[in-house]
Design an enzyme around this catalytic site. Structure first.
Site, PDB file in Angstrom:
ATOM      1  N   GLY A 236      17.779 -10.544  -2.809  1.00  0.00           N
ATOM      2  CA  GLY A 236      18.053 -10.325  -1.381  1.00  0.00           C
ATOM      3  C   GLY A 236      17.944  -8.842  -1.068  1.00  0.00           C
ATOM      4  O   GLY A 236      18.723  -8.292  -0.291  1.00  0.00           O
ATOM      5  N   SER A 238      15.673  -7.063   0.463  1.00  0.00           N
ATOM      6  CA  SER A 238      14.829  -6.548   1.544  1.00  0.00           C
ATOM      7  C   SER A 238      15.632  -6.119   2.768  1.00  0.00           C
ATOM      8  O   SER A 238      15.138  -5.405   3.619  1.00  0.00           O
ATOM      9  CB  SER A 238      13.800  -7.606   1.953  1.00  0.00           C
ATOM     10  OG  SER A 238      14.465  -8.736   2.469  1.00  0.00           O
ATOM     11  N   ARG A 239      16.883  -6.558   2.864  1.00  0.00           N
ATOM     12  CA  ARG A 239      17.662  -6.251   4.064  1.00  0.00           C
ATOM     13  C   ARG A 239      19.118  -5.998   3.700  1.00  0.00           C
ATOM     14  O   ARG A 239      19.551  -6.279   2.583  1.00  0.00           O
ATOM     15  CB  ARG A 239      17.648  -7.439   5.031  1.00  0.00           C
ATOM     16  CG  ARG A 239      16.272  -7.914   5.429  1.00  0.00           C
ATOM     17  CD  ARG A 239      16.351  -8.957   6.520  1.00  0.00           C
ATOM     18  NE  ARG A 239      17.070 -10.178   6.112  1.00  0.00           N
ATOM     19  CZ  ARG A 239      17.462 -11.118   6.950  1.00  0.00           C
ATOM     20  NH1 ARG A 239      17.256 -10.972   8.243  1.00  0.00           N
ATOM     21  NH2 ARG A 239      18.083 -12.195   6.513  1.00  0.00           N
ATOM     22  N   ASP A 280      12.251 -17.256  -4.211  1.00  0.00           N
ATOM     23  CA  ASP A 280      13.443 -17.917  -3.695  1.00  0.00           C
ATOM     24  C   ASP A 280      14.358 -18.179  -4.888  1.00  0.00           C
ATOM     25  O   ASP A 280      14.033 -18.998  -5.753  1.00  0.00           O
ATOM     26  CB  ASP A 280      13.013 -19.227  -3.019  1.00  0.00           C
ATOM     27  CG  ASP A 280      14.196 -20.013  -2.465  1.00  0.00           C
ATOM     28  OD1 ASP A 280      15.355 -19.644  -2.771  1.00  0.00           O
ATOM     29  OD2 ASP A 280      13.952 -20.990  -1.738  1.00  0.00           O
ATOM     30  N   VAL A 281      15.497 -17.493  -4.945  1.00  0.00           N
ATOM     31  CA  VAL A 281      16.351 -17.594  -6.145  1.00  0.00           C
ATOM     32  C   VAL A 281      17.013 -18.959  -6.292  1.00  0.00           C
ATOM     33  O   VAL A 281      17.558 -19.269  -7.354  1.00  0.00           O
ATOM     34  CB  VAL A 281      17.445 -16.496  -6.175  1.00  0.00           C
ATOM     35  CG1 VAL A 281      16.827 -15.124  -6.332  1.00  0.00           C
ATOM     36  CG2 VAL A 281      18.355 -16.576  -4.965  1.00  0.00           C
ATOM     37  N   ASN A 307      22.711 -10.573  -4.934  1.00  0.00           N
ATOM     38  CA  ASN A 307      23.112 -10.276  -3.574  1.00  0.00           C
ATOM     39  C   ASN A 307      22.571 -11.305  -2.578  1.00  0.00           C
ATOM     40  O   ASN A 307      23.112 -11.459  -1.490  1.00  0.00           O
ATOM     41  CB  ASN A 307      22.599  -8.871  -3.216  1.00  0.00           C
ATOM     42  CG  ASN A 307      22.671  -8.600  -1.729  1.00  0.00           C
ATOM     43  OD1 ASN A 307      23.738  -8.332  -1.193  1.00  0.00           O
ATOM     44  ND2 ASN A 307      21.534  -8.700  -1.051  1.00  0.00           N
ATOM     45  N   SER A 360      32.444 -11.940  -0.899  1.00  0.00           N
ATOM     46  CA  SER A 360      32.700 -11.854   0.535  1.00  0.00           C
ATOM     47  C   SER A 360      34.200 -11.972   0.754  1.00  0.00           C
ATOM     48  O   SER A 360      34.892 -12.691   0.029  1.00  0.00           O
ATOM     49  CB  SER A 360      31.982 -13.006   1.254  1.00  0.00           C
ATOM     50  OG  SER A 360      32.644 -13.320   2.464  1.00  0.00           O
ATOM     51  N   TYR A 373      29.767 -21.163   2.956  1.00  0.00           N
ATOM     52  CA  TYR A 373      29.558 -19.763   2.582  1.00  0.00           C
ATOM     53  C   TYR A 373      30.735 -19.261   1.733  1.00  0.00           C
ATOM     54  O   TYR A 373      30.550 -18.718   0.636  1.00  0.00           O
ATOM     55  CB  TYR A 373      29.406 -18.929   3.856  1.00  0.00           C
ATOM     56  CG  TYR A 373      29.155 -17.468   3.612  1.00  0.00           C
ATOM     57  CD1 TYR A 373      27.917 -17.026   3.165  1.00  0.00           C
ATOM     58  CD2 TYR A 373      30.163 -16.524   3.835  1.00  0.00           C
ATOM     59  CE1 TYR A 373      27.675 -15.672   2.939  1.00  0.00           C
ATOM     60  CE2 TYR A 373      29.933 -15.177   3.617  1.00  0.00           C
ATOM     61  CZ  TYR A 373      28.690 -14.750   3.171  1.00  0.00           C
ATOM     62  OH  TYR A 373      28.466 -13.422   2.949  1.00  0.00           O
ATOM     63  N   LYS A 377      30.760 -18.186  -2.247  1.00  0.00           N
ATOM     64  CA  LYS A 377      31.126 -16.813  -2.613  1.00  0.00           C
ATOM     65  C   LYS A 377      32.350 -16.808  -3.534  1.00  0.00           C
ATOM     66  O   LYS A 377      32.436 -15.983  -4.454  1.00  0.00           O
ATOM     67  CB  LYS A 377      31.392 -15.973  -1.356  1.00  0.00           C
ATOM     68  CG  LYS A 377      30.116 -15.673  -0.556  1.00  0.00           C
ATOM     69  CD  LYS A 377      29.204 -14.731  -1.334  1.00  0.00           C
ATOM     70  CE  LYS A 377      28.021 -14.243  -0.508  1.00  0.00           C
ATOM     71  NZ  LYS A 377      27.141 -13.342  -1.276  1.00  0.00           N
TER      72      LYS A 377
END
Ligand code: C5P
Length: 452
Positions: A236, A238-239, A280-281, A307, A360, A373, A377
């Site tokens: 992850g 790239s952002r 794609d992990v 990440n 998170s 989510y 996490k």
């Protein structure tokens, strides 16, 4: 060309003023001499390594050689009353070779690229050394502590090791040296010169310096860390947080593979001089491809930052199977696939490494609409703790970095109306990740670091 090495390690380390001779000083998880021996043992160019050690040092060294799997090439021999005596004992323990490289155990950060040019120069000219320009001016002094004169430092060089010799020349030099030279001489190149060699001097390196004084240990610690942590994979990347982590690790000199589902991985990688991999992990076969690409290009993986994460705002009662699955597959299973692959290569290399999962703050207290989510996490925290336990014998450390609400696209999509002031800067999260990567924390693993 048959090339062997003698690594004198029988010194008592009196200048450091410590009971342990400096070659046995532990830097991170291993004594300095192990770094030196590993560089020689790893090189296909070196056939055999003789290590002269003191009587007290021999059992210690035997144990290290076994523990770090150096038995294949290393022969331990009893050293002597001086460095020359030690080297001679080492030389006599070797099978005849064409060229012998002599290198001080207490110069642990040499690189193997020097071996070939040095040995070739020695083969051609009889002997070769590595030198550096003088940084300090040298003064000739009187016995009672006065200056006699200064030397023009442009005319002199500081002599380092490694040095290399034609085997026959070094044998001859030692057979014909006087006892006074054997005890008080310090320069093998001088003996070789008198044995008929025209000594070729190659440029050495600041990294070949001899660990001698206390401040040298601090430098050694930093360098050991740099050597241990060279290649990172950031998923992850790239952002958001991942991108900041990738940039921050690259700034600290690591080679970074930026993994992302979209094409932006390439662009981020280009900017930081790393490697971009579109994958794609959540798909194990794609994770395998990522590791093959990184190992193929850089030969190692020392750091993994899990990440990659996705989120959807949906109450549990309304969440579909597919949505749940997609989130858990990416956030938790993806981290598992990557961890499994990283663990394998880190354990096999013998270098260990560090695996960081980005958690998170939603993992505790519950948060409406973030069930999948938060659950995924929270699963990462458990994965980290297990990785830490299972990784301990291999020097693999694992941490969870848990940011509170952070200013990322993921967060903005969930809560478009949130005010900036409430949000953490992704760069602050990246700082904590970088800390976990670049600091040596031997007794810490499995912890969660909250970033608030
Ligand atoms: O004392 P000095 O710093 O010149 O030592 C350089 C290297 O020679 C060190 O690796 C030390 O262990 C080794 N040495 C040795 N036998 C001695 C003295 C020093 O092998 N008697």
């Amino acid at each position: 060309m048959r090339v062997s090495a003698v690594i004198p390690a029988a010194g008592s380390g009196t200048r450091m003023g410590t009971p342990t001779p400096k070659q046995f000083w532990v830097v991170h998880d291993r004594p300095l001499i192990v770094y030196t021996l590993q560089t020689f043992a790893r090189s296909d160019f070196i056939q055999e390594i003789a290590v002269p050690a003191s009587e007290d040092g021999i059992p210690l060294l035997r144990d290290l050689v076994r523990r770090f799997h150096l038995d294949g090439k290393v022969r331990i021999v009893l050293g002597g009353a001086s460095r020359h005596h030690s080297i001679r004992n080492g030389l006599l323990a070797l099978s005849p070779a064409d060229v012998v490289i002599v290198h001080d155990a207490v110069r642990p950060f040499i690189f193997e690229e020097i071996f070939r040019p040095l040995a070739e120069a020695a083969w051609e000219h009889g002997a070769a050394g590595t030198v550096m320009p003088l940084v300090d001016t040298v003064l000739a002094v009187t016995d009672d502590g006065f200056m006699e004169r200064s030397l023009d430092r442009r005319l002199y060089r500081a002599s380092q090791t490694p040095q290399a010799f034609r085997y026959e020349i070094l044998r001859w030099a030692y057979e014909n040296a006087s006892e006074d030279e054997m005890l008080h001489g310090t320069e093998c190149l001088e003996l070789a010169r008198r044995a008929g060699a025209r000594v070729r001097l190659l440029e050495g390196s600041p990294f070949f310096w001899k660990v001698t004084y206390k401040p040298d240990i601090y430098t050694a610690e930093r360098l050991a860390m740099e050597r241990a942590r060279q290649v990172a994979i950031v998923t992850g990347g790239s952002r958001g947080i991942g991108r900041k982590v990738a940039e921050s690790l690259a700034d600290r000199g690591l080679r970074v593979a930026v993994v992302a589902r979209g094409g932006e991985a390439e662009e981020v990688a280009r900017r930081i001089g790393g490697m971009g991999i579109q994958a794609d992990v959540s798909r194990p076969e794609e994770v395998q491809r990522v590791f093959e690409a990184v190992l193929g290009r850089w030969g190692r993986v020392d750091v993994l930052v899990n990440n990659a994460g996705i989120a959807r705002w949906r109450r549990i009662a309304e969440m579909g199977d597919g949505e749940w699955q997609e989130i858990v597959d990416t956030n938790l299973s993806g981290a598992f696939y990557c961890t499994r692959a990283a663990f394998k290569t880190m354990a096999e290399s013998g270098n260990g490494g560090v695996i960081i999962n980005i958690g998170s703050s939603s993992i505790s207290g519950g948060r409406v609409g973030e069930g999948a989510y938060a659950a995924s996490k929270a699963g990462l925290v458990a994965l980290t703790e297990t990785t830490a336990l299972e990784g301990k014998p291999y020097g693999i450390h694992a941490f969870t970095v848990i940011p509170r609400r952070t200013d990322t696209a993921l967060r903005r999509a969930l809560y478009p109306d949130e005010k900036d002031a409430d949000l953490l800067d992704p760069a602050d999260v990246a700082r904590v990740v970088t800390f976990c990567v670049t600091e040596w924390m031997p007794h810490l693993s499995g912890q969660s670091f909250w970033v608030r």
